[in-house]
Design a protein around this motif. Structure first.
Motif, PDB file in Angstrom:
ATOM      1  N   ARG A  41      45.241  40.310   2.943  1.00  0.00           N
ATOM      2  CA  ARG A  41      44.824  39.909   1.590  1.00  0.00           C
ATOM      3  C   ARG A  41      44.338  38.459   1.679  1.00  0.00           C
ATOM      4  N   ALA A  43      41.892  36.651   0.285  1.00  0.00           N
ATOM      5  CA  ALA A  43      41.632  35.838  -0.902  1.00  0.00           C
ATOM      6  C   ALA A  43      42.933  35.223  -1.417  1.00  0.00           C
ATOM      7  N   ALA A  80      37.748  36.398   3.464  1.00  0.00           N
ATOM      8  CA  ALA A  80      37.638  37.079   2.169  1.00  0.00           C
ATOM      9  C   ALA A  80      36.178  37.276   1.781  1.00  0.00           C
ATOM     10  N   GLN A  81      35.321  36.299   2.104  1.00  0.00           N
ATOM     11  CA  GLN A  81      33.896  36.419   1.765  1.00  0.00           C
ATOM     12  C   GLN A  81      33.207  37.480   2.602  1.00  0.00           C
ATOM     13  N   ALA A  83      34.588  40.267   3.351  1.00  0.00           N
ATOM     14  CA  ALA A  83      34.926  41.519   2.664  1.00  0.00           C
ATOM     15  C   ALA A  83      34.195  41.651   1.338  1.00  0.00           C
ATOM     16  N   LYS A  84      33.950  40.518   0.647  1.00  0.00           N
ATOM     17  CA  LYS A  84      33.259  40.521  -0.643  1.00  0.00           C
ATOM     18  C   LYS A  84      32.133  39.487  -0.597  1.00  0.00           C
ATOM     19  N   PRO A  85      31.015  39.817   0.061  1.00  0.00           N
ATOM     20  CA  PRO A  85      29.951  38.812   0.250  1.00  0.00           C
ATOM     21  C   PRO A  85      29.272  38.368  -1.036  1.00  0.00           C
ATOM     22  N   ASP A  86      29.401  39.138  -2.114  1.00  0.00           N
ATOM     23  CA  ASP A  86      28.744  38.771  -3.377  1.00  0.00           C
ATOM     24  C   ASP A  86      29.693  38.121  -4.367  1.00  0.00           C
ATOM     25  N   SER A  87      30.895  37.750  -3.930  1.00  0.00           N
ATOM     26  CA  SER A  87      31.872  37.131  -4.836  1.00  0.00           C
ATOM     27  C   SER A  87      31.599  35.635  -4.928  1.00  0.00           C
TER      28      SER A  87
END
Length: 307
Positions: A41, A43, A80-81, A83-87
């Motif tokens: 986890r 983030a 974390a980025q 896993a979520k490149p558009d966050s």
């Protein structure tokens, strides 16, 4: 400092031992971060490391313990980025943490400085992608509305006109001759072309104005923020100028296409009106050429016809 290799065990200094509450808070947050990292986890672990850094005293924040804690947070922000490149929220958190650390240590190490530049550039990329997506949606929606209006107009034109009621004397023809129906169709298509062209023209003019206003707003907000260096301001102005050029070009393309469609519609309307006058009803046929009208917040078209 090596990125990704900063998850070392932190030793308690004599100064830290003199403040048991601070060490307890830092240790608890660090343990939470390690637990989140073990469960992938990232983030949550990055946020916990950032909070652990804030729990340190000022001297420790500027020292090795603060540097290691910041490195751990940055490592997990990047995981974390991935896993979520558009966050964009994760990027904002990382940028804010690095900016705070840089102010407290009178500058960032070279590797963290490059990471800060990467995160800022990614934020700008996401903003541009979102603006591009919204602009494409607006253009596509306008195209569908224009096609729907033209299709509805064609359907109305193709419907047969009702036959007039027969009169004892003189007898009226059962319906208009085929030539006159074709004249009506030409006139109708001309009017529809003017309406659709006016919509495109108005949309292009509106888009140019909006792009200019947004560019001024972005530059004003950036210039008002004293956190950026002069070089960063120059680079940002160049990015805003490129954004304005790109979308102003789209607006000009819409306006030019709309103007061409309006010109073609005026020609068809004029031709249809002339054909109607020559079809045997010179005293009843009147046509006023459609005239597009634009103002700062929209546009319209004025059309008047009598048959």
């Amino acid at each position: 400092m090596a990125m990704g290799g900063l998850g070392a065990t932190l030793l308690t200094s004599p100064a830290a031992a003199a403040a048991p509450e601070e060490v307890s808070s830092f240790s608890e947050l660090t343990d939470q971060a390690k637990a989140h990292r073990a469960a992938e986890r990232y983030a949550e672990s990055a946020q916990a490391f950032a909070e652990a850094y804030e729990a340190l005293g000022e001297d420790e924040q500027r020292g090795l313990k603060g540097e290691i804690t910041i490195g751990n947070a940055v490592d997990d922000y990047r995981r974390a980025q991935l896993a979520k490149p558009d966050s964009i929220g994760l990027l904002f958190q990382e940028v804010a943490l690095l900016e705070r650390y840089g102010k407290r240590t009178d500058g960032l190490p070279e590797e963290l400085s490059r990471e800060l530049e990467r995160a800022r550039a990614r934020v700008q990329d996401l903003y541009r992608a979102e603006e591009d997506r919204k602009a494409e949606e607006r253009i596509e929606a306008e195209r569908r509305r224009t096609e729907a209006r033209l299709e509805a107009q064609r359907n109305e034109e193709s419907e047969p006109e009702p036959e007039p009621e027969p009169e004892p004397e003189p007898e009226e023809p059962e319906g208009p001759p085929p030539r006159r129906r074709a004249d009506f169709a030409i006139l109708g298509v001309g009017v529809a072309s003017v309406v659709g062209g006016t919509a495109l023209l108005a949309g292009g003019v509106w888009n140019i104005g909006k792009v200019d206003r947004r560019g001024v707003k972005l530059l004003s907000a950036h210039d008002a923020d004293d956190r950026y260096s002069e070089q960063e301001r120059v680079d940002y102005r160049a990015e805003v100028a490129a954004y304005q050029d790109r979308w102003s070009g789209i607006g000009r393309g819409l306006a030019i296409g709309g103007a061409v469609l309006v010109a073609a519609g005026i020609g068809l309307t004029t031709w249809g009106a002339i054909r109607l006058r020559r079809s045997g009803h010179p005293n009843r046929v009147r046509a006023k050429i459609p005239v597009p009208t634009l103002w700062t917040r929209g546009g319209g078209v004025s059309v008047s016809c009598w048959f």
